[in-house]
Design a protein around this motif. Structure first.
Motif, PDB file in Angstrom:
ATOM      1  N   VAL A 185      -4.312   5.180   4.086  1.00 39.92           N
ATOM      2  CA  VAL A 185      -3.518   4.218   3.320  1.00 39.92           C
ATOM      3  C   VAL A 185      -3.110   3.051   4.201  1.00 39.92           C
ATOM      4  CG1 VAL A 185      -1.357   3.899   2.048  1.00 39.92           C
ATOM      5  CG2 VAL A 185      -2.718   5.978   1.718  1.00 39.92           C
ATOM      6  N   ARG A 207       0.828  -1.211   0.000  1.00 34.95           N
ATOM      7  CA  ARG A 207       0.000   0.000   0.000  1.00 34.95           C
ATOM      8  C   ARG A 207       0.861   1.259   0.000  1.00 34.95           C
ATOM      9  NH1 ARG A 207      -5.375  -0.337   3.766  1.00 34.95           N
ATOM     10  NH2 ARG A 207      -6.143  -2.410   3.150  1.00 34.95           N
ATOM     11  N   ALA A 233       0.907   4.041  -2.937  1.00 38.51           N
ATOM     12  CA  ALA A 233       0.374   5.377  -2.636  1.00 38.51           C
ATOM     13  C   ALA A 233       1.440   6.461  -2.690  1.00 38.51           C
ATOM     14  CB  ALA A 233      -0.290   5.367  -1.265  1.00 38.51           C
TER      15      ALA A 233
END
Length: 267
Positions: free
Chosen positions: A232, A20, A24
């Motif tokens: 996130v 992640r 991101a």
């Protein structure tokens, strides 16, 4: 009997965290973007910034973080002061993620898996040792403090940001972030930690009570948890679905004086 290693690794979503973050933040996450997973101590990143100022004021060239978790404290320190930084934690899964987060965020510190009660370093290796909510998981505190004294340079400093027993410790509620059950929570009182430090022939240079600002911070975090959002990464990816309950218990324990938050500078 539950173990510290199991407590911090049983709900850990290592691959998901790293995937992640990489997706991101392709240029690398900053300390605020990492804070939901690597600033889980009471007081969050604000507390880490205060400790990093201590390190800068002491002008340390070598710094050891004992019980470093995912290494967030040292990444904050590196923004303010240049030094050789070393992270040590007993949970190898946390150390592995710490190393990967350093790579993602372009930070440079050595990461070692080891036991704070028996430090794997030669005598006089560090100018500063920091322990942020670490003694509370260590039953053999006298060995830990003696080991810190051994590996500190002759004019070195030990900085403790710790949770201590409050006057109403009997009202302590679990789970909390460092222990799901009392067996893993090795809190002591101010009088007890003072006596232990005196036993090692070190001296307390300063002691500050951070309880009120810690309570303000925790109340704010609890309010955030009640607001729907999709971060996130989140503390649940470290400590599981119980984290919301843990946070509320920390707030209650602070409010009823079951626990206190203090910073000690020892030399």
């Amino acid at each position: 009997m539950p173990s510290v290693d199991n407590h911090y690794s049983q709900s850990l979503q290592a691959d998901d965290i790293l995937n992640r973050l990489a997706t991101a933040y392709p240029e690398g996450p900053n300390t605020y973007q990492l804070a939901p997973i690597d600033q889980l101590h009471i007081g969050g990143i604000k507390a880490s910034k205060k400790l990093s100022q201590r390190v800068a004021d002491l002008n340390a060239s070598t710094v050891l973080d004992v019980g470093s978790g995912l290494g967030g404290l040292l990444r904050v320190c590196q923004q303010q002061h240049n030094a050789l930084y070393v992270s040590l934690d007993i949970t190898h899964e946390l150390s592995k993620i710490n190393h990967q987060l350093n790579l993602l965020s372009k930070k440079n510190s050595m990461v070692i898996t080891g036991n704070g009660q028996k430090l794997p370093f030669p005598d006089h290796s560090f100018d500063v040792i920091i322990m942020q909510h670490s003694l509370l998981n260590m039953p053999d505190k006298i060995s830990t403090l003696k080991e810190c004294k051994r590996v500190l340079s002759p004019n070195g400093h030990l900085i403790l940001h710790e949770v201590l027993k409050g006057d109403n410790y009997q009202e302590m509620q679990y789970p909390v972030p460092w222990a799901r059950h009392p067996e893993l929570s090795h809190l002591i009182s101010e009088e007890e930690i003072t006596a232990l430090i005196n036993t090692t022939h070190m001296q307390i240079q300063s002691m500050e009570d951070w309880t009120e600002e810690a309570l303000t911070w925790r109340a704010r975090q609890t309010s955030k948890q009640e607001t729907p959002q999709a971060p996130v990464v989140s503390p649940n990816m470290i400590l599981g679905s119980e984290f919301a309950i843990m946070g509320k218990n920390v707030q209650r324990n602070l409010q009823c004086n079951a626990i206190r938050i203090v910073e000690l500078v020892i030399c």
